[in-house]
Design a protein around this motif. Structure first.
Motif, PDB file in Angstrom:
ATOM      1  N   SER A   4      30.617  90.412 -30.617  1.00 32.39           N
ATOM      2  CA  SER A   4      30.361  90.222 -29.662  1.00 32.39           C
ATOM      3  C   SER A   4      29.376  91.357 -29.582  1.00 32.39           C
ATOM      4  N   ASP A   5      29.605  92.334 -29.400  1.00 30.55           N
ATOM      5  CA  ASP A   5      29.929  93.666 -29.870  1.00 30.55           C
ATOM      6  C   ASP A   5      28.812  94.238 -30.398  1.00 30.55           C
ATOM      7  N   LEU A   6      28.230  93.028 -31.578  1.00 30.16           N
ATOM      8  CA  LEU A   6      27.143  93.459 -32.494  1.00 30.16           C
ATOM      9  C   LEU A   6      26.278  92.482 -32.168  1.00 30.16           C
ATOM     10  N   GLU A   7      25.867  91.362 -31.064  1.00 28.53           N
ATOM     11  CA  GLU A   7      25.192  90.433 -30.257  1.00 28.53           C
ATOM     12  C   GLU A   7      24.378  91.590 -28.748  1.00 28.53           C
ATOM     13  N   VAL A   8      25.133  92.140 -28.364  1.00 30.68           N
ATOM     14  CA  VAL A   8      24.615  93.171 -27.558  1.00 30.68           C
ATOM     15  C   VAL A   8      23.784  94.112 -27.593  1.00 30.68           C
ATOM     16  N   ALA A   9      24.626  94.899 -29.045  1.00 27.59           N
ATOM     17  CA  ALA A   9      23.985  96.060 -30.228  1.00 27.59           C
ATOM     18  C   ALA A   9      22.428  95.619 -29.868  1.00 27.59           C
ATOM     19  N   GLU A  10      22.678  94.511 -30.712  1.00 25.31           N
ATOM     20  CA  GLU A  10      21.110  94.153 -30.808  1.00 25.31           C
ATOM     21  C   GLU A  10      20.341  93.312 -28.993  1.00 25.31           C
ATOM     22  N   LEU A  11      20.880  93.265 -28.616  1.00 28.10           N
ATOM     23  CA  LEU A  11      20.064  92.785 -27.284  1.00 28.10           C
ATOM     24  C   LEU A  11      19.842  93.716 -26.590  1.00 28.10           C
ATOM     25  N   LEU A  12      20.235  95.657 -27.086  1.00 26.09           N
ATOM     26  CA  LEU A  12      19.833  96.349 -26.127  1.00 26.09           C
ATOM     27  C   LEU A  12      18.990  97.483 -27.576  1.00 26.09           C
ATOM     28  N   LYS A  13      18.993  96.316 -28.675  1.00 31.43           N
ATOM     29  CA  LYS A  13      18.577  97.441 -29.886  1.00 31.43           C
ATOM     30  C   LYS A  13      18.543  98.851 -29.938  1.00 31.43           C
ATOM     31  N   ILE A  14      20.323  98.575 -30.722  1.00 31.19           N
ATOM     32  CA  ILE A  14      20.549  99.755 -30.974  1.00 31.19           C
ATOM     33  C   ILE A  14      20.848  99.338 -31.980  1.00 31.19           C
ATOM     34  N   PRO A  15      20.738 100.186 -32.928  1.00 33.47           N
ATOM     35  CA  PRO A  15      20.718  99.996 -34.643  1.00 33.47           C
ATOM     36  C   PRO A  15      22.124 100.315 -34.778  1.00 33.47           C
ATOM     37  N   ALA A  16      22.130  99.011 -35.594  1.00 36.18           N
ATOM     38  CA  ALA A  16      23.920  99.000 -36.027  1.00 36.18           C
ATOM     39  C   ALA A  16      24.329  98.988 -37.363  1.00 36.18           C
ATOM     40  N   VAL A  17      25.346  99.070 -38.355  1.00 41.41           N
ATOM     41  CA  VAL A  17      25.698  98.607 -39.525  1.00 41.41           C
ATOM     42  C   VAL A  17      26.786  97.975 -39.451  1.00 41.41           C
ATOM     43  N   ILE A  18      26.252  96.656 -40.213  1.00 41.48           N
ATOM     44  CA  ILE A  18      26.335  95.418 -39.597  1.00 41.48           C
ATOM     45  C   ILE A  18      27.055  94.825 -41.374  1.00 41.48           C
ATOM     46  N   ASP A  19      28.322  94.432 -41.681  1.00 43.60           N
ATOM     47  CA  ASP A  19      28.578  94.111 -41.844  1.00 43.60           C
ATOM     48  C   ASP A  19      28.773  92.006 -42.026  1.00 43.60           C
ATOM     49  N   ALA A  20      29.579  91.992 -43.163  1.00 49.08           N
ATOM     50  CA  ALA A  20      30.137  90.002 -43.800  1.00 49.08           C
ATOM     51  C   ALA A  20      30.634  89.397 -42.778  1.00 49.08           C
ATOM     52  N   PRO A  21      30.906  88.431 -41.650  1.00 49.74           N
ATOM     53  CA  PRO A  21      31.874  88.279 -41.041  1.00 49.74           C
ATOM     54  C   PRO A  21      33.212  87.968 -41.930  1.00 49.74           C
ATOM     55  N   PHE A  22      34.554  88.240 -41.225  1.00 52.89           N
ATOM     56  CA  PHE A  22      36.037  87.662 -41.665  1.00 52.89           C
ATOM     57  C   PHE A  22      36.145  88.199 -42.993  1.00 52.89           C
ATOM     58  N   SER A  23      35.644  89.846 -43.167  1.00 55.39           N
ATOM     59  CA  SER A  23      35.551  90.411 -44.313  1.00 55.39           C
ATOM     60  C   SER A  23      36.093  91.822 -44.063  1.00 55.39           C
ATOM     61  N   SER A  24      36.854  92.570 -45.415  1.00 52.97           N
ATOM     62  CA  SER A  24      36.524  94.082 -45.443  1.00 52.97           C
ATOM     63  C   SER A  24      34.985  94.721 -45.220  1.00 52.97           C
ATOM     64  N   ILE A  25      35.462  96.107 -44.257  1.00 54.09           N
ATOM     65  CA  ILE A  25      34.323  96.482 -44.598  1.00 54.09           C
ATOM     66  C   ILE A  25      33.986  97.221 -46.020  1.00 54.09           C
ATOM     67  N   SER A  26      32.860  96.375 -46.514  1.00 56.27           N
ATOM     68  CA  SER A  26      32.487  97.438 -47.549  1.00 56.27           C
ATOM     69  C   SER A  26      31.541  98.415 -47.940  1.00 56.27           C
ATOM     70  N   ASP A  27      31.913  99.313 -49.160  1.00 55.44           N
ATOM     71  CA  ASP A  27      31.367 100.429 -49.196  1.00 55.44           C
ATOM     72  C   ASP A  27      30.296 100.393 -48.868  1.00 55.44           C
ATOM     73  N   GLU A  28      29.277  99.318 -49.350  1.00 54.62           N
ATOM     74  CA  GLU A  28      27.765 100.200 -48.643  1.00 54.62           C
ATOM     75  C   GLU A  28      28.240 100.426 -46.842  1.00 54.62           C
ATOM     76  N   ALA A  29      28.614  99.359 -46.341  1.00 60.25           N
ATOM     77  CA  ALA A  29      28.774  99.671 -45.355  1.00 60.25           C
ATOM     78  C   ALA A  29      29.667 100.838 -44.491  1.00 60.25           C
ATOM     79  N   TYR A  30      30.705 101.175 -45.450  1.00 57.40           N
ATOM     80  CA  TYR A  30      30.895 102.925 -45.063  1.00 57.40           C
ATOM     81  C   TYR A  30      30.592 103.296 -45.443  1.00 57.40           C
ATOM     82  N   GLU A  31      29.354 103.737 -46.294  1.00 60.03           N
ATOM     83  CA  GLU A  31      28.249 104.966 -46.318  1.00 60.03           C
ATOM     84  C   GLU A  31      27.533 104.583 -45.133  1.00 60.03           C
TER      85      GLU A  31
END
Length: 161
Positions: A37-64
């Motif tokens: 839900s934090d991602l949904e709010v970020a998108e509504l508020l036009k806040i840039p977010a680092v997005i990763d796949a659901p139910f998985s560990s943070i990927s190297d790309e997302a971490y970087e």
């Protein structure tokens, strides 16, 4: 404008995003999973977010990408999100921010023990973050007060320089 990077998740950052925007900050956030839900709010508020796949560990790309946003930010705000093995790297990113001498404000309304689902690994990282100088706060009002103080000092420095 002063920029803040918000590390949150599990719905713990939604109200913080709005408050930070209201006091005039440029806000980014991450790493957030699709379906959070934090991602949904970020998108509504036009806040840039680092997005990763659901139910998985943070990927190297997302971490970087998260580290890049932290580098570009003036300050880092950390919500009291639940911590599992999948998002432990968000705490590692906070440690990197402190190593870069960033101001880190951590919401600690819900004690770490109540939200550590890593058999104590998160608690160790959390304690290290506190030792390194993160400011612990209990609510959004304290966050806003510290941020406003920071903005005031920043503006004074700009006038002086």
């Amino acid at each position: 404008a002063i920029s803040a990077h918000l590390i949150c998740g599990g719905g713990t950052g939604s109200y913080i995003m709005k408050e930070l925007l209201d006091i005039g900050l440029n806000v980014t956030t991450g790493v957030l999973n699709v379906l959070d839900s934090d991602l949904e709010v970020a998108e509504l508020l036009k806040i840039p977010a680092v997005i990763d796949a659901p139910f998985s560990s943070i990927s190297d790309e997302a971490y970087e990408e998260n580290l890049r946003l932290i580098e570009r930010s003036d300050l880092i705000i950390v919500s009291d999100f639940p911590i599992g093995m999948g998002n432990l790297r968000n705490l590692e990113a906070v440690i990197k921010a402190l190593e870069e001498k960033k101001l880190v404000i951590m919401l600690n309304n819900k004690p770490i023990e109540a939200r550590d689902f890593t058999k104590g690994i998160a608690k160790k990282l959390f304690n290290k973050i506190v030792e390194m100088g993160a400011i612990l706060v209990k609510n959004i009002e304290e966050i806003k007060s510290i941020v406003k103080n920071y903005i005031g000092k920043k503006q004074l420095n700009n006038l002086v320089c």
